[in-house]
Design a protein around this motif. Sequence first.
Motif, PDB file in Angstrom:
ATOM      1  N   SER A   1      -9.625  57.574 -42.221  1.00  0.00           N
ATOM      2  CA  SER A   1      -8.837  58.805 -42.235  1.00  0.00           C
ATOM      3  C   SER A   1      -7.371  58.457 -42.042  1.00  0.00           C
ATOM      4  O   SER A   1      -7.039  57.561 -41.267  1.00  0.00           O
ATOM      5  CB  SER A   1      -9.251  59.727 -41.079  1.00  0.00           C
ATOM      6  OG  SER A   1     -10.625  59.986 -41.093  1.00  0.00           O
ATOM      7  N   GLU A   2      -6.506  59.180 -42.745  1.00  0.00           N
ATOM      8  CA  GLU A   2      -5.079  59.069 -42.488  1.00  0.00           C
ATOM      9  C   GLU A   2      -4.764  60.037 -41.355  1.00  0.00           C
ATOM     10  O   GLU A   2      -5.089  61.223 -41.444  1.00  0.00           O
ATOM     11  CB  GLU A   2      -4.279  59.427 -43.728  1.00  0.00           C
ATOM     12  CG  GLU A   2      -4.430  58.419 -44.849  1.00  0.00           C
ATOM     13  CD  GLU A   2      -3.589  58.766 -46.070  1.00  0.00           C
ATOM     14  OE1 GLU A   2      -2.587  59.493 -45.924  1.00  0.00           O
ATOM     15  OE2 GLU A   2      -3.954  58.312 -47.159  1.00  0.00           O
ATOM     16  N   VAL A   3      -4.166  59.518 -40.296  1.00  0.00           N
ATOM     17  CA  VAL A   3      -3.874  60.335 -39.123  1.00  0.00           C
ATOM     18  C   VAL A   3      -2.424  60.126 -38.708  1.00  0.00           C
ATOM     19  O   VAL A   3      -1.740  59.239 -39.217  1.00  0.00           O
ATOM     20  CB  VAL A   3      -4.832  60.003 -37.948  1.00  0.00           C
ATOM     21  CG1 VAL A   3      -6.266  60.327 -38.316  1.00  0.00           C
ATOM     22  CG2 VAL A   3      -4.707  58.551 -37.525  1.00  0.00           C
ATOM     23  N   GLY A   4      -1.964  60.938 -37.783  1.00  0.00           N
ATOM     24  CA  GLY A   4      -0.639  60.763 -37.199  1.00  0.00           C
ATOM     25  C   GLY A   4      -0.781  60.731 -35.695  1.00  0.00           C
ATOM     26  O   GLY A   4      -1.656  61.376 -35.139  1.00  0.00           O
ATOM     27  N   GLY A   5       0.056  59.954 -35.036  1.00  0.00           N
ATOM     28  CA  GLY A   5      -0.046  59.889 -33.595  1.00  0.00           C
ATOM     29  C   GLY A   5       1.185  59.268 -32.969  1.00  0.00           C
ATOM     30  O   GLY A   5       2.071  58.758 -33.658  1.00  0.00           O
ATOM     31  N   CYS A   6       1.223  59.335 -31.660  1.00  0.00           N
ATOM     32  CA  CYS A   6       2.294  58.689 -30.919  1.00  0.00           C
ATOM     33  C   CYS A   6       1.756  58.281 -29.565  1.00  0.00           C
ATOM     34  O   CYS A   6       0.797  58.834 -29.074  1.00  0.00           O
ATOM     35  CB  CYS A   6       3.501  59.596 -30.772  1.00  0.00           C
ATOM     36  SG  CYS A   6       3.190  61.068 -29.783  1.00  0.00           S
ATOM     37  N   GLY A   7       2.382  57.306 -29.001  1.00  0.00           N
ATOM     38  CA  GLY A   7       2.018  56.817 -27.677  1.00  0.00           C
ATOM     39  C   GLY A   7       3.266  56.197 -27.098  1.00  0.00           C
ATOM     40  O   GLY A   7       4.320  56.821 -27.079  1.00  0.00           O
ATOM     41  N   VAL A   8       3.178  54.950 -26.720  1.00  0.00           N
ATOM     42  CA  VAL A   8       4.333  54.233 -26.197  1.00  0.00           C
ATOM     43  C   VAL A   8       5.419  54.136 -27.266  1.00  0.00           C
ATOM     44  O   VAL A   8       6.608  54.152 -26.979  1.00  0.00           O
ATOM     45  CB  VAL A   8       3.919  52.825 -25.711  1.00  0.00           C
ATOM     46  CG1 VAL A   8       5.113  52.024 -25.239  1.00  0.00           C
ATOM     47  CG2 VAL A   8       2.895  52.945 -24.592  1.00  0.00           C
ATOM     48  N   GLN A   9       4.993  54.069 -28.521  1.00  0.00           N
ATOM     49  CA  GLN A   9       5.929  53.925 -29.637  1.00  0.00           C
ATOM     50  C   GLN A   9       6.868  55.127 -29.755  1.00  0.00           C
ATOM     51  O   GLN A   9       7.977  55.014 -30.238  1.00  0.00           O
ATOM     52  CB  GLN A   9       5.136  53.729 -30.932  1.00  0.00           C
ATOM     53  CG  GLN A   9       5.939  53.190 -32.075  1.00  0.00           C
ATOM     54  CD  GLN A   9       5.055  52.903 -33.283  1.00  0.00           C
ATOM     55  OE1 GLN A   9       3.903  53.292 -33.346  1.00  0.00           O
ATOM     56  NE2 GLN A   9       5.610  52.219 -34.246  1.00  0.00           N
TER      57      GLN A   9
ATOM     58  N   LEU B   1       3.738  59.360 -35.886  1.00  0.00           N
ATOM     59  CA  LEU B   1       3.860  58.292 -36.862  1.00  0.00           C
ATOM     60  C   LEU B   1       2.560  58.145 -37.645  1.00  0.00           C
ATOM     61  O   LEU B   1       1.470  58.360 -37.100  1.00  0.00           O
ATOM     62  CB  LEU B   1       4.199  56.976 -36.157  1.00  0.00           C
ATOM     63  CG  LEU B   1       5.540  57.002 -35.427  1.00  0.00           C
ATOM     64  CD1 LEU B   1       5.711  55.741 -34.615  1.00  0.00           C
ATOM     65  CD2 LEU B   1       6.684  57.151 -36.408  1.00  0.00           C
ATOM     66  N   PRO B   2       2.645  57.766 -38.919  1.00  0.00           N
ATOM     67  CA  PRO B   2       1.424  57.606 -39.716  1.00  0.00           C
ATOM     68  C   PRO B   2       0.586  56.437 -39.221  1.00  0.00           C
ATOM     69  O   PRO B   2       1.103  55.358 -38.947  1.00  0.00           O
ATOM     70  CB  PRO B   2       1.948  57.367 -41.133  1.00  0.00           C
ATOM     71  CG  PRO B   2       3.345  56.889 -40.966  1.00  0.00           C
ATOM     72  CD  PRO B   2       3.854  57.469 -39.687  1.00  0.00           C
ATOM     73  N   LYS B   3      -0.702  56.676 -39.104  1.00  0.00           N
ATOM     74  CA  LYS B   3      -1.681  55.662 -38.702  1.00  0.00           C
ATOM     75  C   LYS B   3      -2.916  55.820 -39.570  1.00  0.00           C
ATOM     76  O   LYS B   3      -3.080  56.814 -40.273  1.00  0.00           O
ATOM     77  CB  LYS B   3      -2.084  55.823 -37.224  1.00  0.00           C
ATOM     78  CG  LYS B   3      -0.939  55.725 -36.236  1.00  0.00           C
ATOM     79  CD  LYS B   3      -0.412  54.328 -36.128  1.00  0.00           C
ATOM     80  CE  LYS B   3       0.722  54.265 -35.107  1.00  0.00           C
ATOM     81  NZ  LYS B   3       1.306  52.944 -35.034  1.00  0.00           N
TER      82      LYS B   3
ATOM     83  N   THR C   1       0.454  42.692 -34.500  1.00  0.00           N
ATOM     84  CA  THR C   1       1.786  42.237 -34.900  1.00  0.00           C
ATOM     85  C   THR C   1       2.578  41.798 -33.673  1.00  0.00           C
ATOM     86  O   THR C   1       3.605  41.150 -33.805  1.00  0.00           O
ATOM     87  CB  THR C   1       2.586  43.353 -35.611  1.00  0.00           C
ATOM     88  OG1 THR C   1       2.883  44.387 -34.667  1.00  0.00           O
ATOM     89  CG2 THR C   1       1.835  43.924 -36.793  1.00  0.00           C
ATOM     90  N   GLY C   2       2.106  42.195 -32.499  1.00  0.00           N
ATOM     91  CA  GLY C   2       2.813  41.887 -31.268  1.00  0.00           C
ATOM     92  C   GLY C   2       3.857  42.925 -30.905  1.00  0.00           C
ATOM     93  O   GLY C   2       4.539  42.810 -29.899  1.00  0.00           O
ATOM     94  N   GLU C   3       3.979  43.956 -31.726  1.00  0.00           N
ATOM     95  CA  GLU C   3       4.956  45.014 -31.491  1.00  0.00           C
ATOM     96  C   GLU C   3       4.262  46.261 -30.963  1.00  0.00           C
ATOM     97  O   GLU C   3       3.069  46.468 -31.176  1.00  0.00           O
ATOM     98  CB  GLU C   3       5.674  45.372 -32.805  1.00  0.00           C
ATOM     99  CG  GLU C   3       6.419  44.219 -33.446  1.00  0.00           C
ATOM    100  CD  GLU C   3       7.603  43.749 -32.621  1.00  0.00           C
ATOM    101  OE1 GLU C   3       8.284  44.604 -32.015  1.00  0.00           O
ATOM    102  OE2 GLU C   3       7.836  42.533 -32.573  1.00  0.00           O
ATOM    103  N   VAL C   4       5.027  47.116 -30.298  1.00  0.00           N
ATOM    104  CA  VAL C   4       4.511  48.406 -29.858  1.00  0.00           C
ATOM    105  C   VAL C   4       4.066  49.183 -31.092  1.00  0.00           C
ATOM    106  O   VAL C   4       4.739  49.173 -32.119  1.00  0.00           O
ATOM    107  CB  VAL C   4       5.607  49.196 -29.100  1.00  0.00           C
ATOM    108  CG1 VAL C   4       5.163  50.608 -28.808  1.00  0.00           C
ATOM    109  CG2 VAL C   4       5.969  48.474 -27.822  1.00  0.00           C
ATOM    110  N   GLY C   5       2.903  49.831 -31.011  1.00  0.00           N
ATOM    111  CA  GLY C   5       2.418  50.630 -32.133  1.00  0.00           C
ATOM    112  C   GLY C   5       1.322  49.970 -32.940  1.00  0.00           C
ATOM    113  O   GLY C   5       0.933  50.473 -33.993  1.00  0.00           O
ATOM    114  N   ASP C   6       0.793  48.830 -32.471  1.00  0.00           N
ATOM    115  CA  ASP C   6      -0.297  48.162 -33.189  1.00  0.00           C
ATOM    116  C   ASP C   6      -1.570  48.993 -33.195  1.00  0.00           C
ATOM    117  O   ASP C   6      -2.386  48.857 -34.091  1.00  0.00           O
ATOM    118  CB  ASP C   6      -0.592  46.790 -32.591  1.00  0.00           C
ATOM    119  CG  ASP C   6       0.388  45.730 -33.055  1.00  0.00           C
ATOM    120  OD1 ASP C   6       1.128  45.973 -34.030  1.00  0.00           O
ATOM    121  OD2 ASP C   6       0.402  44.638 -32.446  1.00  0.00           O
TER     122      ASP C   6
END
Length: 113
Positions: A31-39, A56-58, A83-88
């Motif tokens: 599913s294409e979803v959108g979300g946010c957290g620490v990012q 953000l698209p996830k 990737t080692g970045e916030v938002g993985d």
Amino acid sequence: MKKIEAIIRPENFQKLREEIEKFGVKGLTVSEVGGCGVQKGKQGLFRGNTFEITLLPKVKVEIVTDVESVDSLVTIIKKTCTTGEVGDGKIFIYPIEEVIRIRTGQRGTEAIV
């Protein structure tokens, strides 16, 4: 049985799909979803006006599998999508009480193979 639900960056999906296919997973739900957290989101600029994109698209990938395959699949997801970045993203694991294939009436592991 267990359900693995992974929320990942869209750009990592194709490689993940190839890797879990090599592992032998036959079926999954995407599913294409959108979300946010620490990012938190990001700011954009449109015609001189600043706006905030809070979701953000996830991509959400759902796999139902036997208990023995869970650790291997989690390792594949982490290796492929880090990737080692916030938002993985995140991986969630849920117990599945029963699975029934609608067409044949098969139950349990037979229904997901």
